[in-house]
Scaffold this active site. Structure first.
Site, short mmCIF file in Angstrom:
data_model
loop_
_atom_site.label_atom_id
_atom_site.label_comp_id
_atom_site.label_asym_id
_atom_site.label_seq_id
_atom_site.Cartn_x
_atom_site.Cartn_y
_atom_site.Cartn_z
N ARG A 49 0.88 -1.17 0.00
CA ARG A 49 0.00 0.00 0.00
C ARG A 49 0.91 1.22 0.00
NH1 ARG A 49 -2.35 4.24 0.51
NH2 ARG A 49 -4.45 4.58 1.27
N GLU A 57 -11.30 5.47 -4.95
CA GLU A 57 -11.69 4.06 -5.02
C GLU A 57 -12.15 3.73 -6.45
OE1 GLU A 57 -11.28 1.89 -2.58
OE2 GLU A 57 -10.55 3.44 -1.22
N ARG A 91 -0.89 -5.55 4.87
CA ARG A 91 -0.15 -5.04 3.72
C ARG A 91 1.06 -4.23 4.19
NH1 ARG A 91 -4.97 -1.86 0.77
NH2 ARG A 91 -4.89 -0.96 2.84
#
Length: 160
Positions: A49, A57, A91
């Site tokens: 990330r 999004e 992540r």
């Protein structure tokens, strides 16, 4: 899930993720969205990330273009990731560099990302966002009603 099961899962995630201040090197093999990619490191896939930024999004205006912009900068390229954190999803969170280019900063400069002020460490990203806004680059060219920060958009989606 019981407390012990959750604790075992967290321990597993923590022991299989990079340590802070570590650098990862590998090939970008997938682009999930505008701020998440998969890096192949020694035959192991690591989800990364991008730190300090947030892109629209997928279902948001400019979401597809932000994903395409990250792909244009990093897909199938060798990359270096300076690890800053591990998020709640396991992540790796870091700054991504391809051919010496700071991908996180380039996404902001091109108007594909907001500076994620909640997690900001590098204040040099702020003028890049201001310049992109002033020049109406990328998502800043959208009508103002469509310039909804992703964190606000996600909150709205949870409330609906």
């Amino acid at each position: 899930m019981s407390f012990l099961s959750r604790a075992a899962l967290v321990l597993c995630l923590l022991t299989s993720t990079p340590t802070l201040a570590e650098e990862l090197r590998g090939r970008v093999v997938a682009i999930a969205d505008g701020d998440t990619l998969t890096l192949l490191v020694d035959r192991r896939q690591v989800k990364v990330r991008l730190a300090e930024i947030d892109t629209p999004e997928a279902r948001q205006p400019w979401g597809t273009r932000a994903r395409q912009a990250l792909g244009a900068l990093a897909a199938r390229q060798d990359a270096r990731v300076v690890v800053m954190d591990v998020d709640r999803y396991g992540r790796t969170v870091g700054r991504v560099y391809v051919n010496g280019v700071d991908v996180n900063a380039e996404l902001v400069r091109g108007g594909h990302a907001w500076v994620y002020r909640q997690y900001l460490r590098d204040r040099s990203l702020l003028p890049l966002e201001a310049e992109a806004r002033a020049a109406r680059c990328g998502l800043w060219s959208l009508p103002e009603r469509d310039q909804v920060p992703p964190w606000a958009w996600r909150r709205q989606q949870r409330q609906n």
